[in-house]
Design a protein around this motif. Structure first.
Motif, PDB file in Angstrom:
ATOM      1  N   VAL A 106       0.667  -1.049  -0.219  1.00 42.05           N
ATOM      2  CA  VAL A 106       0.027  -0.056   0.171  1.00 42.05           C
ATOM      3  C   VAL A 106       0.833   1.473  -0.364  1.00 42.05           C
ATOM      4  CG1 VAL A 106      -1.816   0.920   1.500  1.00 42.05           C
ATOM      5  CG2 VAL A 106      -2.161  -1.326   0.783  1.00 42.05           C
ATOM      6  N   ALA A 107       0.302   2.291  -0.990  1.00 42.87           N
ATOM      7  CA  ALA A 107       1.593   3.160  -0.968  1.00 42.87           C
ATOM      8  C   ALA A 107       1.267   3.876   0.570  1.00 42.87           C
ATOM      9  CB  ALA A 107       1.200   4.009  -2.144  1.00 42.87           C
ATOM     10  N   PRO A 108       2.505   5.053   1.118  1.00 41.76           N
ATOM     11  CA  PRO A 108       2.616   5.929   1.742  1.00 41.76           C
ATOM     12  C   PRO A 108       2.053   6.450   1.903  1.00 41.76           C
ATOM     13  CG  PRO A 108       4.636   4.804   0.901  1.00 41.76           C
ATOM     14  CD  PRO A 108       4.183   4.495  -0.200  1.00 41.76           C
ATOM     15  N   LEU A 109       0.917   7.180   1.058  1.00 40.41           N
ATOM     16  CA  LEU A 109       0.640   8.222   1.183  1.00 40.41           C
ATOM     17  C   LEU A 109      -0.954   8.150   1.270  1.00 40.41           C
ATOM     18  CD1 LEU A 109      -0.161  11.397  -0.356  1.00 40.41           C
ATOM     19  CD2 LEU A 109      -0.979  10.129  -1.568  1.00 40.41           C
ATOM     20  N   THR A 110      -1.628   6.932   1.105  1.00 42.53           N
ATOM     21  CA  THR A 110      -2.945   6.218   1.636  1.00 42.53           C
ATOM     22  C   THR A 110      -2.866   6.742   3.122  1.00 42.53           C
ATOM     23  OG1 THR A 110      -3.537   4.236   0.500  1.00 42.53           O
ATOM     24  CG2 THR A 110      -4.353   4.461   2.323  1.00 42.53           C
ATOM     25  N   PHE A 111      -0.947   6.141   4.098  1.00 47.62           N
ATOM     26  CA  PHE A 111      -1.443   6.288   5.284  1.00 47.62           C
ATOM     27  C   PHE A 111      -0.862   8.404   6.134  1.00 47.62           C
ATOM     28  CE2 PHE A 111      -0.136   1.398   4.724  1.00 47.62           C
ATOM     29  CZ  PHE A 111      -0.916   1.626   6.328  1.00 47.62           C
TER      30      PHE A 111
END
Ligand code: CTP
Length: 398
Positions: free
Chosen positions: A46-51
């Motif tokens: 999952v891309a860090p951008l989501t978190f």
């Protein structure tokens, strides 16, 4: 519950990373300030951008990012945490943590923090059952790290079994208990007994029972982590004594009796989780007893003192908690023990039920109170039962 709380959410690489997004959402909704640390592998899922978007804070992935270092740095991340949660926790991260390795930001944070750490493992069932993994987890548990039990089901790798990340709502629940704890037993002395007793017939044989000591050890660890001064009186078990508790190892019921009675006066709370043998052989032979030609033999037994009943008779202000392991008429039997032994609370469990046996990691218990109230807890890990029990004890003492 999480308002003004700083949570470090460590995310390591596995298919379950997407569930950590849901966990983050629950934490943020409950008011937590969450700082996410992702391993390089986690970023593949999952891309860090989501978190980052959901937490409202930068996501940390690199150990030596100078811009981030100035702002936060891995040590300050470890210092500011009220709780470090690792979900999903891979066998790799757990293995590194168990061996004091710190080769990326997450493992460095784990080594540097003094906050409680909760691992929510997720892995292939064969890894979960591997003795090397088991040893790593057991080592961390001994040092006070918390673990959730993975769920059972179809695993992404195609196997069926234990290894699924626990439900995010369950992780959230457990995290809540740990954050809330805040050393609310500081200043209290808690005496816990655990394990079976062993009654020798001769130098090679003994009478005993199936108690593993896991429940009592879980209570001792939880009370210690809540700030209590803990005395653990334990019969012979396969567990390593927890750190930072006063440990008294005993073998027989008589030894347990003496160890408990000589320390009882200093305790604010006494929790008798031990499965004490009610009888011992009337005679202990100094030599190994040889068989003759007989088809039947009769063993003569002598009654052991009931330690808990004796504590009940001596009881002053202290809170006295007993355990009742039953196979039938659970509530009637436990209720009778509560009354005759003069207890404040009894933890009743039906050991014939699945998930509630002696050696397992889970327990389903009912709590019976002196005033006749009864409370049924769902099936939980023994650590969770320990926390729930101490919650009630703290409440009773307020
Ligand atoms: N207990 C104790 N000393 C004993 C026997 C039991 O202190 N000699 C304590 C246990 O630690 C537990 C509680 O009493 O907290 C209940 O123990 P259990 O063996 O289940 O009940 P008993 O009173 O022994 O009754 P029974 O064997 O008839 O079920």
């Amino acid at each position: 519950m999480f308002r003004n709380k700083q949570i470090v959410l460590g995310v390591s690489g596995g298919i379950a990373v997407y569930k950590a997004v849901e966990l983050l959402r629950l934490l943020v909704k409950a008011g937590a300030d969450v700082h996410v640390v992702m391993t390089r592998n986690a970023c593949e899922f999952v891309a860090p951008l989501t978190f980052q978007t959901l937490s409202g804070n930068p996501v940390h992935t690199e150990m030596f990012n100078l811009i981030q270092e100035q702002d936060i740095g891995h040590i300050s991340l470890a210092d500011r945490a009220d709780l470090v949660l690792v979900a999903p926790a891979t066998a790799n991260v757990i293995g590194k943590a168990a061996n004091g390795l710190a080769d990326d930001l997450l493992t460095t944070t784990l080594l540097a923090t003094k906050a409680p750490v909760l691992f929510a493992p997720a892995m292939n069932v064969n890894m979960w059952e591997n003795p090397l993994y088991r040893e790593n987890q057991a080592k961390l548990e001994r040092y006070g790290y918390y673990f959730m039990t993975p769920a059972v089901g179809a695993l992404a790798c195609g196997w069926e079994g234990q290894g699924k990340l626990p439900d995010p709502a369950d992780i959230f629940d457990y995290a809540q208990t740990l954050v809330r704890a805040e050393r609310d037993m500081a200043g209290k002395t808690v005496l816990v007994t655990a394990g079976p007793t062993r009654e020798e017939l001769d130098p090679v044989r003994f009478l005993s029972n199936h108690s593993s000591g896991k429940m009592g050890y879980a209570i001792a660890r939880a009370a210690r982590n809540r700030g209590a001064n803990v005395i653990l009186v334990s019969g012979p078990v396969q567990l390593t004594p927890p750190q930072a508790v006063e440990f008294v190892g005993v073998t027989t019921a008589m030894e347990m009796h003496d160890a408990v009675l000589s320390r009882a006066a200093s305790a604010d709370v006494i929790i008798k989780a031990a499965a004490v043998a009610d009888f011992r052989p009337a005679e202990r032979n100094g030599q190994k007893v040889k068989k003759g030609g007989e088809e039947q033999a009769v063993l003569s037994l002598q009654r052991n003192p009931d330690i808990l009943a004796e504590l009940g008779r001596l009881k002053g202000q202290q809170l006295l908690v007993g355990f009742a392991a039953e196979t039938d008429d659970l509530l009637a039997n436990a209720g009778k023990k509560l009354e005759t032994k003069n207890l404040d609370l009894i933890v009743a469990n039906d050991v014939s039920q699945p998930g509630s046996g002696f050696d397992g990691d889970t327990n389903a218990v009912q709590l019976l109170y002196r005033d006749g109230q009864r409370e049924e807890l769902p099936l939980m890990s023994k650590d969770e039962v320990a926390w729930a029990l101490l919650d009630r004890i703290v409440r009773q003492q307020q």
